[in-house]
Motif scaffolding. Structure first.
Motif, PDB file in Angstrom:
ATOM      1  N   THR A   1      13.048  -4.949   6.217  1.00 32.48           N
ATOM      2  CA  THR A   1      12.478  -3.903   5.365  1.00 32.48           C
ATOM      3  C   THR A   1      11.551  -2.924   6.112  1.00 32.48           C
ATOM      4  O   THR A   1      10.868  -2.126   5.480  1.00 32.48           O
ATOM      5  N   PHE A   2      11.527  -2.986   7.425  1.00 30.65           N
ATOM      6  CA  PHE A   2      10.697  -2.130   8.269  1.00 30.65           C
ATOM      7  C   PHE A   2       9.208  -2.399   8.070  1.00 30.65           C
ATOM      8  O   PHE A   2       8.506  -2.716   8.997  1.00 30.65           O
ATOM      9  N   ILE A   3       8.719  -2.244   6.822  1.00 36.80           N
ATOM     10  CA  ILE A   3       7.314  -2.556   6.536  1.00 36.80           C
ATOM     11  C   ILE A   3       7.229  -3.982   5.963  1.00 36.80           C
ATOM     12  O   ILE A   3       8.247  -4.572   5.617  1.00 36.80           O
ATOM     13  N   GLY A   4       6.018  -4.524   5.865  1.00 33.90           N
ATOM     14  CA  GLY A   4       5.844  -5.859   5.298  1.00 33.90           C
ATOM     15  C   GLY A   4       6.038  -5.841   3.786  1.00 33.90           C
ATOM     16  O   GLY A   4       5.958  -4.784   3.153  1.00 33.90           O
ATOM     17  N   SER A   5       6.273  -7.017   3.200  1.00 32.25           N
ATOM     18  CA  SER A   5       6.595  -7.050   1.771  1.00 32.25           C
ATOM     19  C   SER A   5       5.396  -6.665   0.901  1.00 32.25           C
ATOM     20  O   SER A   5       5.548  -6.041  -0.146  1.00 32.25           O
ATOM     21  N   GLY A   6       4.174  -7.020   1.373  1.00 32.41           N
ATOM     22  CA  GLY A   6       2.976  -6.638   0.623  1.00 32.41           C
ATOM     23  C   GLY A   6       2.837  -5.125   0.537  1.00 32.41           C
ATOM     24  O   GLY A   6       2.557  -4.548  -0.525  1.00 32.41           O
ATOM     25  N   LYS A   7       3.087  -4.470   1.694  1.00 28.80           N
ATOM     26  CA  LYS A   7       2.992  -3.009   1.752  1.00 28.80           C
ATOM     27  C   LYS A   7       4.052  -2.372   0.852  1.00 28.80           C
ATOM     28  O   LYS A   7       3.783  -1.384   0.155  1.00 28.80           O
ATOM     29  N   ALA A   8       5.254  -2.972   0.860  1.00 27.45           N
ATOM     30  CA  ALA A   8       6.344  -2.444   0.032  1.00 27.45           C
ATOM     31  C   ALA A   8       5.954  -2.474  -1.449  1.00 27.45           C
ATOM     32  O   ALA A   8       6.204  -1.511  -2.192  1.00 27.45           O
ATOM     33  N   ILE A   9       5.302  -3.558  -1.855  1.00 30.30           N
ATOM     34  CA  ILE A   9       4.873  -3.659  -3.260  1.00 30.30           C
ATOM     35  C   ILE A   9       3.799  -2.620  -3.575  1.00 30.30           C
ATOM     36  O   ILE A   9       3.831  -1.945  -4.607  1.00 30.30           O
ATOM     37  N   GLU A  10       2.860  -2.458  -2.635  1.00 31.91           N
ATOM     38  CA  GLU A  10       1.790  -1.471  -2.807  1.00 31.91           C
ATOM     39  C   GLU A  10       2.389  -0.069  -3.021  1.00 31.91           C
ATOM     40  O   GLU A  10       1.981   0.667  -3.934  1.00 31.91           O
ATOM     41  N   ILE A  11       3.368   0.274  -2.174  1.00 31.49           N
ATOM     42  CA  ILE A  11       3.981   1.604  -2.294  1.00 31.49           C
ATOM     43  C   ILE A  11       4.759   1.712  -3.602  1.00 31.49           C
ATOM     44  O   ILE A  11       4.678   2.711  -4.316  1.00 31.49           O
ATOM     45  N   LYS A  12       5.481   0.647  -3.923  1.00 31.79           N
ATOM     46  CA  LYS A  12       6.285   0.647  -5.141  1.00 31.79           C
ATOM     47  C   LYS A  12       5.404   0.921  -6.370  1.00 31.79           C
ATOM     48  O   LYS A  12       5.751   1.720  -7.237  1.00 31.79           O
ATOM     49  N   GLU A  13       4.248   0.255  -6.395  1.00 32.61           N
ATOM     50  CA  GLU A  13       3.347   0.448  -7.547  1.00 32.61           C
ATOM     51  C   GLU A  13       2.824   1.875  -7.612  1.00 32.61           C
ATOM     52  O   GLU A  13       2.765   2.490  -8.674  1.00 32.61           O
ATOM     53  N   TYR A  14       2.476   2.401  -6.440  1.00 38.85           N
ATOM     54  CA  TYR A  14       1.969   3.780  -6.394  1.00 38.85           C
ATOM     55  C   TYR A  14       3.037   4.770  -6.873  1.00 38.85           C
ATOM     56  O   TYR A  14       2.767   5.684  -7.647  1.00 38.85           O
TER      57      TYR A  14
END
Ligand code: GDP
Length: 372
Positions: free
Chosen positions: A40-53
């Motif tokens: 996913t290139f970025i970490g899963s925590g970061k992906a969730i953060e972006i998704k929420e934003y």
């Protein structure tokens, strides 16, 4: 912190690219990883953060400052439920918007299909209502869903078409005879077109956007009775997609076959040293790094920095630097003839013209050694 400064500069450039493509940036996200996550290139925590934003603010597109692998792109799109663009796709989109001639359009189309081919399995189901927009110009969604074979055929066809034009252009270049050929090279947006216009009194399109110039323009220029040909070429950029380096072969052939390179640098840009390096790397890639070169440091009219003391001429501290001061900097100590100018105000043009004249004359004499 140096790393953070670099990061800001990179994201500034990406934001400028996005602006050129017609997008507005709402927020930047960064993450420090020893290496990108292969899935996913970025970490899963970061992906969730972006998704929420993205959900909260109804963002349409997330742009990455790198080329994502086909599977990273697919996984991210599935996880974040938003359209994902990577750096390559963004640059390809700008090229697609800006291509003027059928030659440039063919080149961009080829590069787009080459980018698309390994990404054909990408799922767009959840994005069906979001057709069009950045990253979607050129080959549209219908093509995305068609058979790979059709795209491969198209790639073959486009390559043939380009080969034919390449041959024609090579003949044209040969027909220009023994007139000395100089090519303007440099990072995108450094002022090559502006300089071309002021040297040759032509009307080449100059604009404060990235990649205003995709097609090469050739003009006959005369300095002190000495005629030569001057070419404006496509701007280089950090991490230029490899598909583009390949498909813009003929444009780069202008550089490869030039007798003299005029390397223009935007000295008012905080990362101008990186820009020089990127340009030199591409010149090396196309085996044009051993040509005679003149370094033209442009935009000397454009500073807004504070100067701490006399010896301090680092980019962050210079202000109203005089020509004499410029001539004492490390930039002036390169192995190439170097000149500091403003293409806009024409400051120091006589010195630059003399320098170009001398270099062109050297080449001219080596070609016609028995003439008076
Ligand atoms: P290219 O992409 O390298 O061909 O760059 P352009 O010629 O299109 O110029 C990019 C931008 O820089 C335009 O907005 C120009 O007006 C501006 N520019 C070019 N030369 C100078 C200069 O000497 N001084 C200043 N201040 N701006 C310049």
């Amino acid at each position: 912190n140096q790393d953070e400064e670099k990061l800001t500069e990179y994201l500034d450039e990406l934001e400028f690219l996005a602006f050129t493509a017609g997008a507005t940036i709402q927020k930047r996200f960064t993450q420090k990883l020893t290496q990108p996550d292969p899935k996913t290139f970025i970490g899963s925590g970061k992906a969730i953060e972006i998704k929420e934003y993205v959900k909260e603010n109804e963002i349409g597109t997330v742009i990455f400052d790198d080329e994502l692998s086909p599977s990273q792109l697919k996984n991210l799109e599935r996880e974040m439920e938003v359209k994902i663009l990577d750096r390559t796709n963004l640059i390809l989109d700008i090229f697609a918007q800006r291509a003027q001639t059928s030659y440039a359009r063919t080149q961009v189309e080829l590069a787009q299909y080459q980018y698309l081919l390994p990404r054909l399995t990408r799922m767009w189901t959840h994005l069906e209502r979001q057709k069009g927009g950045i990253g979607m110009r050129g080959p549209g969604e219908t093509e995305i869903e068609t058979d790979r074979r059709i795209i491969r055929d198209r790639i073959t066809l486009l390559k043939d078409k380009l080969k034919t034009i390449d041959r024609q252009m090579a003949t044209q270049r040969n027909n220009r005879g023994k007139v000395v050929r100089a090519a303007l090279v440099g990072y995108t947006n450094v002022g090559k077109s502006t300089l071309m216009n002021s040297i040759s009194k032509s009307e080449v399109f100059a604009e404060n956007k990235l990649f205003a110039t995709l097609d090469t323009t050739v003009r006959k220029v005369v300095i002190g009775n000495l005629p030569f040909l001057l070419t404006d070429t496509v701007g280089f950029i950090r991490k230029l997609p490899t598909q583009l380096v390949e498909s813009f072969k003929s444009t780069l052939d202008e550089v490869r076959e030039a007798d003299l390179l005029i390397h223009v640098v935007d000295i008012s840009h905080e990362s101008f040293e990186d820009h020089i390096e990127s340009v030199n790397n591409i010149l090396m890639e196309i085996n044009a790094h051993q040509k005679p070169m003149i370094m033209v440091f442009n935009k000397i009219d454009d500073f807004s920095y504070e100067k701490k003391d006399e010896d301090d001429l680092t980019p962050s501290t210079r202000k109203n630097v005089s020509l004499d001061e410029w001539r004492k900097t490390w930039m002036a100590k390169s192995k190439y003839p170097t000149v500091f100018i403003s293409a806009l105000t024409k400051e120091n043009f006589p010195e630059m013209k003399k320098m170009i004249y001398d270099e062109v004359m050297k080449i001219h004499i080596s070609r016609f050694p028995y003439n008076d």
